[in-house]
Design a protein around this motif. Structure first.
Motif, PDB file in Angstrom:
ATOM      1  N   GLU A 141     -15.400 -40.898  45.720  1.00 60.14           N
ATOM      2  CA  GLU A 141     -16.836 -40.848  45.448  1.00 60.14           C
ATOM      3  C   GLU A 141     -17.279 -42.048  44.613  1.00 60.14           C
ATOM      4  OE1 GLU A 141     -19.411 -38.831  46.331  1.00 60.14           O
ATOM      5  OE2 GLU A 141     -18.024 -37.988  47.796  1.00 60.14           O
ATOM      6  N   LYS A 142     -16.458 -42.423  43.659  1.00 55.10           N
ATOM      7  CA  LYS A 142     -16.809 -43.547  42.788  1.00 55.10           C
ATOM      8  C   LYS A 142     -16.867 -44.859  43.570  1.00 55.10           C
ATOM      9  CE  LYS A 142     -15.202 -46.194  38.783  1.00 55.10           C
ATOM     10  NZ  LYS A 142     -14.952 -47.436  39.520  1.00 55.10           N
ATOM     11  N   ILE A 143     -15.856 -45.132  44.372  1.00 54.20           N
ATOM     12  CA  ILE A 143     -15.818 -46.421  45.069  1.00 54.20           C
ATOM     13  C   ILE A 143     -16.841 -46.485  46.200  1.00 54.20           C
ATOM     14  CG2 ILE A 143     -13.420 -46.861  44.455  1.00 54.20           C
ATOM     15  CD1 ILE A 143     -12.602 -45.988  47.250  1.00 54.20           C
ATOM     16  N   SER A 144     -17.323 -45.315  46.662  1.00 52.78           N
ATOM     17  CA  SER A 144     -18.337 -45.338  47.718  1.00 52.78           C
ATOM     18  C   SER A 144     -19.667 -45.893  47.205  1.00 52.78           C
ATOM     19  CB  SER A 144     -18.551 -43.931  48.289  1.00 52.78           C
ATOM     20  OG  SER A 144     -19.214 -43.099  47.358  1.00 52.78           O
ATOM     21  N   LEU A 145     -19.843 -45.904  45.884  1.00 50.92           N
ATOM     22  CA  LEU A 145     -21.071 -46.445  45.303  1.00 50.92           C
ATOM     23  C   LEU A 145     -21.227 -47.936  45.601  1.00 50.92           C
ATOM     24  CD1 LEU A 145     -20.946 -44.722  41.791  1.00 50.92           C
ATOM     25  CD2 LEU A 145     -22.396 -44.077  43.729  1.00 50.92           C
ATOM     26  N   GLN A 146     -20.085 -48.617  45.702  1.00 52.32           N
ATOM     27  CA  GLN A 146     -20.109 -50.049  45.993  1.00 52.32           C
ATOM     28  C   GLN A 146     -19.754 -50.337  47.458  1.00 52.32           C
ATOM     29  OE1 GLN A 146     -18.004 -49.052  43.119  1.00 52.32           O
ATOM     30  NE2 GLN A 146     -19.911 -49.118  41.956  1.00 52.32           N
ATOM     31  N   TYR A 147     -19.763 -49.287  48.288  1.00 53.02           N
ATOM     32  CA  TYR A 147     -19.341 -49.423  49.692  1.00 53.02           C
ATOM     33  C   TYR A 147     -17.946 -50.039  49.782  1.00 53.02           C
ATOM     34  CZ  TYR A 147     -24.320 -48.744  50.765  1.00 53.02           C
ATOM     35  OH  TYR A 147     -25.602 -48.249  50.851  1.00 53.02           O
ATOM     36  N   ALA A 148     -17.072 -49.705  48.815  1.00 53.13           N
ATOM     37  CA  ALA A 148     -15.738 -50.320  48.744  1.00 53.13           C
ATOM     38  C   ALA A 148     -14.777 -49.599  49.687  1.00 53.13           C
ATOM     39  CB  ALA A 148     -15.228 -50.288  47.303  1.00 53.13           C
ATOM     40  N   TYR A 149     -15.061 -49.699  50.969  1.00 52.02           N
ATOM     41  CA  TYR A 149     -14.266 -48.972  51.945  1.00 52.02           C
ATOM     42  C   TYR A 149     -12.827 -49.464  52.017  1.00 52.02           C
ATOM     43  CZ  TYR A 149     -14.962 -52.940  55.123  1.00 52.02           C
ATOM     44  OH  TYR A 149     -14.972 -54.194  55.691  1.00 52.02           O
ATOM     45  N   LYS A 150     -12.589 -50.728  51.632  1.00 47.08           N
ATOM     46  CA  LYS A 150     -11.220 -51.252  51.686  1.00 47.08           C
ATOM     47  C   LYS A 150     -10.318 -50.539  50.685  1.00 47.08           C
ATOM     48  CE  LYS A 150     -12.500 -55.846  53.380  1.00 47.08           C
ATOM     49  NZ  LYS A 150     -12.502 -57.317  53.104  1.00 47.08           N
ATOM     50  N   ASN A 151     -10.851 -50.266  49.499  1.00 42.96           N
ATOM     51  CA  ASN A 151     -10.062 -49.522  48.509  1.00 42.96           C
ATOM     52  C   ASN A 151      -9.791 -48.097  48.984  1.00 42.96           C
ATOM     53  OD1 ASN A 151     -10.075 -51.725  46.809  1.00 42.96           O
ATOM     54  ND2 ASN A 151     -11.779 -51.003  45.564  1.00 42.96           N
ATOM     55  N   TYR A 152     -10.806 -47.504  49.588  1.00 38.89           N
ATOM     56  CA  TYR A 152     -10.634 -46.153  50.135  1.00 38.89           C
ATOM     57  C   TYR A 152      -9.531 -46.143  51.194  1.00 38.89           C
ATOM     58  CZ  TYR A 152     -11.643 -42.210  53.220  1.00 38.89           C
ATOM     59  OH  TYR A 152     -11.535 -41.092  54.017  1.00 38.89           O
ATOM     60  N   LEU A 153      -9.542 -47.142  52.051  1.00 38.04           N
ATOM     61  CA  LEU A 153      -8.570 -47.192  53.134  1.00 38.04           C
ATOM     62  C   LEU A 153      -7.157 -47.462  52.620  1.00 38.04           C
ATOM     63  CD1 LEU A 153     -10.639 -49.109  55.833  1.00 38.04           C
ATOM     64  CD2 LEU A 153     -10.172 -46.660  55.683  1.00 38.04           C
ATOM     65  N   LYS A 154      -7.044 -48.240  51.554  1.00 43.01           N
ATOM     66  CA  LYS A 154      -5.726 -48.486  50.963  1.00 43.01           C
ATOM     67  C   LYS A 154      -5.092 -47.196  50.470  1.00 43.01           C
ATOM     68  CE  LYS A 154      -6.672 -53.244  49.461  1.00 43.01           C
ATOM     69  NZ  LYS A 154      -6.954 -54.119  48.283  1.00 43.01           N
ATOM     70  N   VAL A 155      -5.902 -46.400  49.781  1.00 45.17           N
ATOM     71  CA  VAL A 155      -5.409 -45.121  49.266  1.00 45.17           C
ATOM     72  C   VAL A 155      -5.058 -44.181  50.427  1.00 45.17           C
ATOM     73  CG1 VAL A 155      -6.069 -43.019  48.026  1.00 45.17           C
ATOM     74  CG2 VAL A 155      -6.606 -45.256  47.059  1.00 45.17           C
ATOM     75  N   ALA A 156      -5.951 -44.109  51.412  1.00 45.66           N
ATOM     76  CA  ALA A 156      -5.718 -43.227  52.556  1.00 45.66           C
ATOM     77  C   ALA A 156      -4.481 -43.658  53.345  1.00 45.66           C
ATOM     78  CB  ALA A 156      -6.945 -43.221  53.468  1.00 45.66           C
ATOM     79  N   PHE A 157      -4.288 -44.969  53.490  1.00 44.47           N
ATOM     80  CA  PHE A 157      -3.127 -45.488  54.223  1.00 44.47           C
ATOM     81  C   PHE A 157      -1.838 -45.152  53.479  1.00 44.47           C
ATOM     82  CE2 PHE A 157      -0.108 -48.821  55.475  1.00 44.47           C
ATOM     83  CZ  PHE A 157      -0.183 -48.716  56.860  1.00 44.47           C
ATOM     84  N   ALA A 158      -1.834 -45.356  52.175  1.00 43.66           N
ATOM     85  CA  ALA A 158      -0.654 -45.031  51.362  1.00 43.66           C
ATOM     86  C   ALA A 158      -0.344 -43.539  51.445  1.00 43.66           C
ATOM     87  CB  ALA A 158      -0.895 -45.442  49.915  1.00 43.66           C
ATOM     88  N   ASN A 159      -1.378 -42.725  51.426  1.00 42.25           N
ATOM     89  CA  ASN A 159      -1.202 -41.285  51.511  1.00 42.25           C
ATOM     90  C   ASN A 159      -0.590 -40.884  52.851  1.00 42.25           C
ATOM     91  OD1 ASN A 159      -1.327 -38.552  51.084  1.00 42.25           O
ATOM     92  ND2 ASN A 159      -3.544 -38.433  50.933  1.00 42.25           N
ATOM     93  N   SER A 160      -1.117 -41.442  53.930  1.00 44.10           N
ATOM     94  CA  SER A 160      -0.639 -41.096  55.267  1.00 44.10           C
ATOM     95  C   SER A 160       0.809 -41.516  55.481  1.00 44.10           C
ATOM     96  CB  SER A 160      -1.527 -41.749  56.333  1.00 44.10           C
ATOM     97  OG  SER A 160      -2.830 -41.259  56.258  1.00 44.10           O
ATOM     98  N   ILE A 161       1.092 -42.774  55.178  1.00 41.72           N
ATOM     99  CA  ILE A 161       2.434 -43.296  55.409  1.00 41.72           C
ATOM    100  C   ILE A 161       3.452 -42.602  54.503  1.00 41.72           C
ATOM    101  CG2 ILE A 161       3.900 -45.345  55.250  1.00 41.72           C
ATOM    102  CD1 ILE A 161       2.022 -45.362  57.628  1.00 41.72           C
TER     103      ILE A 161
END
Length: 469
Positions: A141-161
């Protein structure tokens, strides 16, 4: 200058929306593609235990996080340029609640194991998993304020893998006879490491301290949303819990595997919603209702295209995901896909309720639908088995959407998604669902009709988008 700012906002929102969607499809695609691996490595019982565990996580993460993540966008408006301080402060509530839950779980692990129908080790792991999930949600929610989708994807990718890799290692080695526990431990280790990194990032930017001002704002804002969050879980997850209790965990496993189909749409929905809600807040501040309605209509039309396509190929996806052991799941796939469509409509209109800070309405609307879902499941699962849960849950979701449409209209003075757009797309989804179920064993007829419907709506959507320009 104003026009340039407007174009920049639109550009950032579009870029972020595409980034969220494409990245999420890639990341969740990894999870989706590994479903056939786990469904074949694990029995339907073990697969069911893991998915019931995830359903309980959905409830506990709301309680531990107290839905504080939902206050971030409003807090950013309320305390401009102090969002790091706000997030750092409220995160301490997560840690305090986790400690309380851990003590309770440790004392009553055997009792909760019997009550929840999961192994006692899973009860202890549930607290760590749910706390970590809540922290990750706060971060997103915090990073979505800056449209920081790359940070979101990094976390999601690490979680998935990490989730997949560690789980597979554990299942193939020390947990070869208890694969459900190996799967749960693998998932828990991954999210826990990510959550610890997020907390370090929060506290590096702002030293954590209990701020009465921030905590008062967050708790006051979110208290009505906690029942809403639990009610959402009853809508989206409690069917699995009830199936496990009233039928067996094997049936819950089959039902859960079919639910992976709607994950495709959920990924698209949540990706769009991450950018849509931020864009919506910016537009509503400017009073630009006409553009909000236009863009909402376009989003719904595009999502309908994805929904119709998925309905038509759902029986074949079930075959690939689970094989013959999960074949009965194809009869629940279509209503589950419709769930995802209704939920997308909800996600499109609900930012208006959060913006208005009338969160009590959110709680009331969702609670009514959740109670209806539990009652209908209890009645019809006993009569028709686990397949009935998919249809009763869909009925509850439709009531859920109608209630929130009324609430949103009352708060905003206009419909975010116009009735004409909503009814037209809902009718298309309904008719395609009927065709898909009627020809569920006739792949040729089903595909031909599906392609014809898709072509018609695609041409109409493209025409409307060009006309809107």
């Amino acid at each position: 200058m104003l026009r340039e700012d407007k174009m920049q906002i639109k550009s950032k929102a579009v870029s972020a929306g595409m980034g969220y969607t494409l990245g999420n499809m890639l990341i969740k695609g990894i999870n989706f593609l590994t479903v056939p691996i786990f469904s074949r490595l694990m029995s339907t019982d073990e697969f069911g235990v893991y998915n019931v565990f995830l359903s309980y996580d959905a409830i506990l993460s709301v309680l531990i996080g107290m839905a504080l993540h939902s206050s971030v966008k409003s807090a950013n408006i309320e305390y401009k340029k102090k969002i790091d301080e706000y997030v750092s402060s409220v995160s301490l509530i997560y840690i305090l609640n986790a400690c309380i839950c851990w003590i309770i779980a440790a004392i009553g692990a055997q009792f909760f194991s019997s009550l929840l129908n999961i192994p006692f080790v899973a009860v202890l792991l549930l607290v760590a998993f749910s706390t970590s999930s809540a922290i990750i949600q706060l971060y997103n929610e915090k990073i979505s304020l800056q449209y920081a989708y790359k940070n979101y994807l990094k976390v999601a990718f690490a979680n998935s893998i990490g989730n997949v890799f560690i789980s597979l290692v554990l299942i193939k080695t020390c947990f070869s006879t208890h694969k459900d526990i190996g799967r749960i431990i693998g998932a828990t280790i991954t999210v826990l490491i990510i959550a610890l990194w997020i907390l370090f990032d929060f506290y590096r930017k702002s030293k954590p301290h209990f701020s009465k001002k921030y905590l008062s704002f967050g708790i006051k804002y979110c208290l009505p949303i906690i029942p809403h969050g639990i009610a959402q879980t009853l809508l989206g997850q409690f069917d699995r819990i009830m199936i496990a209790q009233m039928v067996n965990v094997s049936a819950a496993g089959i039902y859960s595997l079919a639910g992976n189909i709607k994950l495709i749409l959920t990924v698209i929905s949540m990706s769009i919603s991450s950018s849509w809600s931020t864009w919506f807040y910016e537009k509503i501040e400017k009073g630009d209702s006409r553009e909000i309605q236009m863009r909402a209509g376009q989003l719904v039309s595009v999502f309908t295209i994805f929904t119709l396509g998925l309905i038509m190929i759902s029986p074949e996806i079930i075959d690939v995901l689970g094989g013959t052991a999960y074949a009965s799941g194809k009869h629940v796939a279509v209503p589950m896909i419709c769930d995802a469509f209704v939920l997308f409509l909800y996600n499109t209109i609900v930012p208006s309720e959060y913006y208005s800070k009338k969160t009590i309405y959110i709680m009331l609307g969702t609670s009514v639908a959740a109670v209806l879902n539990v009652v209908l499941n209890y009645i019809f699962i006993q009569v028709f088995g686990f397949v009935a849960a998919a249809y009763t849950t869909l009925a509850a979701y439709i009531v859920y959407l109608i209630l929130h449409l009324v609430i949103s209209r009352k708060l905003m003075g206009y419909f975010i998604v116009t009735p004409r757009t909503l009814l037209l797309n809902a009718f298309l989804v309904f008719m395609t669902s009927v065709i898909g179920l009627y020809f569920i064993d006739n792949i040729g007829t089903r595909y031909i009709l599906g392609i014809l419907i898709e072509m018609c709506i695609l041409v109409k959507t493209i025409y409307n988008m060009r006309k809107a320009r």
